[in-house]
Design a protein around this motif. Structure first.
Motif, PDB file in Angstrom:
ATOM      1  N   VAL A   9      18.485  17.762 -53.490  1.00 15.34           N
ATOM      2  CA  VAL A   9      18.906  18.552 -52.335  1.00 15.34           C
ATOM      3  C   VAL A   9      18.164  18.099 -51.096  1.00 15.34           C
ATOM      4  CG1 VAL A   9      18.927  20.871 -51.370  1.00 15.34           C
ATOM      5  CG2 VAL A   9      19.530  20.515 -53.778  1.00 15.34           C
ATOM      6  N   GLN A  10      16.873  17.803 -51.260  1.00 12.07           N
ATOM      7  CA  GLN A  10      16.079  17.365 -50.119  1.00 12.07           C
ATOM      8  C   GLN A  10      16.572  16.033 -49.582  1.00 12.07           C
ATOM      9  OE1 GLN A  10      13.751  19.155 -48.672  1.00 12.07           O
ATOM     10  NE2 GLN A  10      13.484  17.569 -47.112  1.00 12.07           N
ATOM     11  N   ARG A  11      16.951  15.086 -50.456  1.00  8.56           N
ATOM     12  CA  ARG A  11      17.440  13.778 -50.015  1.00  8.56           C
ATOM     13  C   ARG A  11      18.761  13.917 -49.279  1.00  8.56           C
ATOM     14  NH1 ARG A  11      15.361  12.013 -55.031  1.00  8.56           N
ATOM     15  NH2 ARG A  11      17.424  12.256 -55.993  1.00  8.56           N
ATOM     16  N   ASP A  12      19.649  14.820 -49.785  1.00 10.43           N
ATOM     17  CA  ASP A  12      20.905  15.037 -49.081  1.00 10.43           C
ATOM     18  C   ASP A  12      20.650  15.577 -47.680  1.00 10.43           C
ATOM     19  OD1 ASP A  12      22.693  16.165 -52.041  1.00 10.43           O
ATOM     20  OD2 ASP A  12      22.284  14.137 -51.260  1.00 10.43           O
ATOM     21  N   GLY A  13      19.696  16.492 -47.574  1.00  8.52           N
ATOM     22  CA  GLY A  13      19.364  17.040 -46.262  1.00  8.52           C
ATOM     23  C   GLY A  13      18.834  15.970 -45.339  1.00  8.52           C
ATOM     24  N   ASP A  14      18.011  15.058 -45.889  1.00  9.52           N
ATOM     25  CA  ASP A  14      17.474  13.975 -45.068  1.00  9.52           C
ATOM     26  C   ASP A  14      18.598  13.097 -44.545  1.00  9.52           C
ATOM     27  OD1 ASP A  14      14.975  14.908 -45.470  1.00  9.52           O
ATOM     28  OD2 ASP A  14      14.468  13.499 -47.098  1.00  9.52           O
ATOM     29  N   ASP A  15      19.608  12.812 -45.398  1.00  9.44           N
ATOM     30  CA  ASP A  15      20.711  11.962 -44.958  1.00  9.44           C
ATOM     31  C   ASP A  15      21.478  12.604 -43.824  1.00  9.44           C
ATOM     32  OD1 ASP A  15      20.005  10.120 -46.788  1.00  9.44           O
ATOM     33  OD2 ASP A  15      21.476  10.749 -48.315  1.00  9.44           O
ATOM     34  N   VAL A  16      21.719  13.906 -43.946  1.00 15.52           N
ATOM     35  CA  VAL A  16      22.472  14.604 -42.911  1.00 15.52           C
ATOM     36  C   VAL A  16      21.715  14.583 -41.597  1.00 15.52           C
ATOM     37  CG1 VAL A  16      23.373  16.842 -42.198  1.00 15.52           C
ATOM     38  CG2 VAL A  16      23.702  16.040 -44.553  1.00 15.52           C
ATOM     39  N   GLU A  17      20.392  14.793 -41.677  1.00 15.02           N
ATOM     40  CA  GLU A  17      19.601  14.824 -40.459  1.00 15.02           C
ATOM     41  C   GLU A  17      19.513  13.449 -39.802  1.00 15.02           C
ATOM     42  OE1 GLU A  17      19.091  18.768 -40.290  1.00 15.02           O
ATOM     43  OE2 GLU A  17      18.254  17.322 -38.875  1.00 15.02           O
ATOM     44  N   SER A  18      19.545  12.401 -40.636  1.00 16.30           N
ATOM     45  CA  SER A  18      19.351  11.058 -40.082  1.00 16.30           C
ATOM     46  C   SER A  18      20.629  10.421 -39.574  1.00 16.30           C
ATOM     47  CB  SER A  18      18.724  10.136 -41.136  1.00 16.30           C
ATOM     48  OG  SER A  18      19.602   9.999 -42.247  1.00 16.30           O
ATOM     49  N   ARG A  19      21.800  10.945 -39.907  1.00 14.46           N
ATOM     50  CA  ARG A  19      23.049  10.307 -39.492  1.00 14.46           C
ATOM     51  C   ARG A  19      23.202  10.201 -37.981  1.00 14.46           C
ATOM     52  NH1 ARG A  19      26.612  13.514 -43.930  1.00 14.46           N
ATOM     53  NH2 ARG A  19      26.003  12.240 -45.735  1.00 14.46           N
ATOM     54  N   PRO A  20      22.922  11.253 -37.178  1.00 15.57           N
ATOM     55  CA  PRO A  20      23.079  11.103 -35.739  1.00 15.57           C
ATOM     56  C   PRO A  20      22.185  10.019 -35.146  1.00 15.57           C
ATOM     57  CG  PRO A  20      22.942  13.415 -36.348  1.00 15.57           C
ATOM     58  CD  PRO A  20      22.572  12.621 -37.569  1.00 15.57           C
ATOM     59  N   LEU A  21      21.012   9.770 -35.787  1.00 13.03           N
ATOM     60  CA  LEU A  21      20.099   8.764 -35.278  1.00 13.03           C
ATOM     61  C   LEU A  21      20.562   7.361 -35.641  1.00 13.03           C
ATOM     62  CD1 LEU A  21      16.698  10.465 -36.146  1.00 13.03           C
ATOM     63  CD2 LEU A  21      17.907  10.468 -33.957  1.00 13.03           C
ATOM     64  N   LEU A  22      21.224   7.208 -36.781  1.00 12.68           N
ATOM     65  CA  LEU A  22      21.625   5.879 -37.233  1.00 12.68           C
ATOM     66  C   LEU A  22      22.961   5.464 -36.661  1.00 12.68           C
ATOM     67  CD1 LEU A  22      20.602   6.158 -40.992  1.00 12.68           C
ATOM     68  CD2 LEU A  22      19.372   5.004 -39.137  1.00 12.68           C
ATOM     69  N   ALA A  23      23.869   6.421 -36.477  1.00 13.90           N
ATOM     70  CA  ALA A  23      25.196   6.079 -35.965  1.00 13.90           C
ATOM     71  C   ALA A  23      25.634   7.168 -35.016  1.00 13.90           C
ATOM     72  CB  ALA A  23      26.199   5.942 -37.116  1.00 13.90           C
ATOM     73  N   ASN A  24      25.581   6.907 -33.730  1.00 14.67           N
ATOM     74  CA  ASN A  24      25.900   7.910 -32.733  1.00 14.67           C
ATOM     75  C   ASN A  24      27.170   7.498 -32.009  1.00 14.67           C
ATOM     76  OD1 ASN A  24      25.930   9.893 -30.849  1.00 14.67           O
ATOM     77  ND2 ASN A  24      23.780   9.669 -30.238  1.00 14.67           N
ATOM     78  N   GLY A  25      28.271   8.139 -32.341  1.00 18.11           N
ATOM     79  CA  GLY A  25      29.512   7.864 -31.662  1.00 18.11           C
ATOM     80  C   GLY A  25      30.147   6.544 -32.033  1.00 18.11           C
ATOM     81  N   GLY A  26      29.628   5.853 -33.052  1.00 15.10           N
ATOM     82  CA  GLY A  26      30.228   4.607 -33.488  1.00 15.10           C
ATOM     83  C   GLY A  26      29.718   3.389 -32.752  1.00 15.10           C
ATOM     84  N   ASP A  27      29.065   3.535 -31.571  1.00 14.43           N
ATOM     85  CA  ASP A  27      28.571   2.376 -30.833  1.00 14.43           C
ATOM     86  C   ASP A  27      27.076   2.438 -30.590  1.00 14.43           C
ATOM     87  OD1 ASP A  27      28.503   4.461 -29.103  1.00 14.43           O
ATOM     88  OD2 ASP A  27      29.754   3.535 -27.555  1.00 14.43           O
ATOM     89  N   GLY A  28      26.398   3.399 -31.224  1.00  8.11           N
ATOM     90  CA  GLY A  28      24.955   3.497 -31.080  1.00  8.11           C
ATOM     91  C   GLY A  28      24.503   4.060 -29.752  1.00  8.11           C
ATOM     92  N   MET A  29      25.398   4.616 -28.928  1.00 12.06           N
ATOM     93  CA  MET A  29      25.057   5.132 -27.615  1.00 12.06           C
ATOM     94  C   MET A  29      25.339   6.626 -27.551  1.00 12.06           C
ATOM     95  SD  MET A  29      26.610   2.108 -25.176  1.00 12.06           S
ATOM     96  CE  MET A  29      26.069   2.960 -23.691  1.00 12.06           C
ATOM     97  N   SER A  30      24.429   7.350 -26.949  1.00  8.71           N
ATOM     98  CA  SER A  30      24.637   8.777 -26.738  1.00  8.71           C
ATOM     99  C   SER A  30      25.577   8.980 -25.559  1.00  8.71           C
ATOM    100  CB  SER A  30      23.295   9.457 -26.464  1.00  8.71           C
ATOM    101  OG  SER A  30      22.782   9.011 -25.217  1.00  8.71           O
ATOM    102  N   PRO A  31      26.132  10.187 -25.378  1.00 12.69           N
ATOM    103  CA  PRO A  31      26.999  10.434 -24.207  1.00 12.69           C
ATOM    104  C   PRO A  31      26.314  10.140 -22.886  1.00 12.69           C
ATOM    105  CG  PRO A  31      27.259  12.175 -25.830  1.00 12.69           C
ATOM    106  CD  PRO A  31      26.127  11.315 -26.318  1.00 12.69           C
ATOM    107  N   VAL A  32      25.015  10.452 -22.777  1.00 10.17           N
ATOM    108  CA  VAL A  32      24.284  10.176 -21.536  1.00 10.17           C
ATOM    109  C   VAL A  32      24.165   8.679 -21.314  1.00 10.17           C
ATOM    110  CG1 VAL A  32      22.081  10.447 -20.350  1.00 10.17           C
ATOM    111  CG2 VAL A  32      23.035  12.354 -21.650  1.00 10.17           C
ATOM    112  N   GLN A  33      23.815   7.943 -22.386  1.00  7.08           N
ATOM    113  CA  GLN A  33      23.708   6.496 -22.264  1.00  7.08           C
ATOM    114  C   GLN A  33      25.050   5.872 -21.910  1.00  7.08           C
ATOM    115  OE1 GLN A  33      22.111   5.786 -26.176  1.00  7.08           O
ATOM    116  NE2 GLN A  33      20.047   5.409 -25.375  1.00  7.08           N
TER     117      GLN A  33
END
Length: 211
Positions: A9-33
């Motif tokens: 359960v802890q590993r699944d939670g880690d994956d969910v938390e890390s997804r926005p950092l690893l792939a943000n919007g498909g191009d690695g850029m935040s809306p501000v960037q």
């Protein structure tokens, strides 16, 4: 049983938390960037399309040909001022059709004018072959850019106090309002058109980028 399932359960939670950092919007850029990047691109398009060099030359010569706004009664200063404005407007129009490319053989930057048949190389080097030159041929949007560039320069000329004082020593109230509002309106509309319909041309003096 419960203790053995906790790590999963802890590993699944880690994956969910890390997804926005690893792939943000498909191009690695935040809306501000992405917004900042778009702003920089729009600024670059404006720099290529606005008649910056022509305006600089005009502002340097305007005080001279207009006698700092005190045109003589003979009309010589007005004639010189009208000639300067015409030449600068023509320069703004013509420079909108300039382009540059990097020669694959010599790795040197080459310059030319866009024509209906392709690119006319003007730096004295070997001409492009017909297939390569056709990629640089004049398009309708180039004519639009050229016309708007002339309009933007006209707005700058109308804002120049030396020119206004030369041609309108004592302007009426209606003329004063037109000379105040019209240049601003032309500048805003022209800038919006340049941002909405950018150019792929590099002109003369701007860095090259992939077409």
């Amino acid at each position: 049983m419960s203790s053995s399932s906790a790590p999963a359960v802890q590993r699944d939670g880690d994956d969910v938390e890390s997804r926005p950092l690893l792939a943000n919007g498909g191009d690695g850029m935040s809306p501000v960037q992405r917004a900042i990047s778009q702003t920089y691109q729009s600024t670059a398009h404006l720099a290529k399309l606005l008649p910056t060099g022509t305006v600089l030359a005009f502002q340097l010569l305007s005080p001279i040909v207009t006698n700092q706004g005190h045109c003589d009664a003979s009309g010589a200063n007005r004639a010189m001022s009208a000639t300067l404005i015409t030449l600068c407007a023509l320069s703004s129009f013509v420079l909108s059709f300039t382009d540059s490319f990097r020669d694959a053989a010599t790795n040197a930057v080459r310059y030319g004018f866009a024509t209906p048949r392709g690119l006319w190389v003007i730096d004295g080097g070997a001409a492009l072959d017909a297939e390569a030159a056709s990629a640089y041929r004049v398009r309708p949007i180039d004519v639009v850019h050229a016309v708007v560039s002339v309009m933007v320069f006209a707005a700058v000329a109308l804002f120049d106090q030396n020119v206004v004082s030369c041609f309108y020593p004592v302007p009426s109230e209606g003329t004063r309002q037109v000379l105040t509002v019209l240049p601003v309106a032309i500048g805003v509309v022209g800038s919006m058109l340049f941002v909405a319909f950018p150019t792929t041309r590099h002109g003369i003096g701007f860095p090259l980028s992939p077409r």
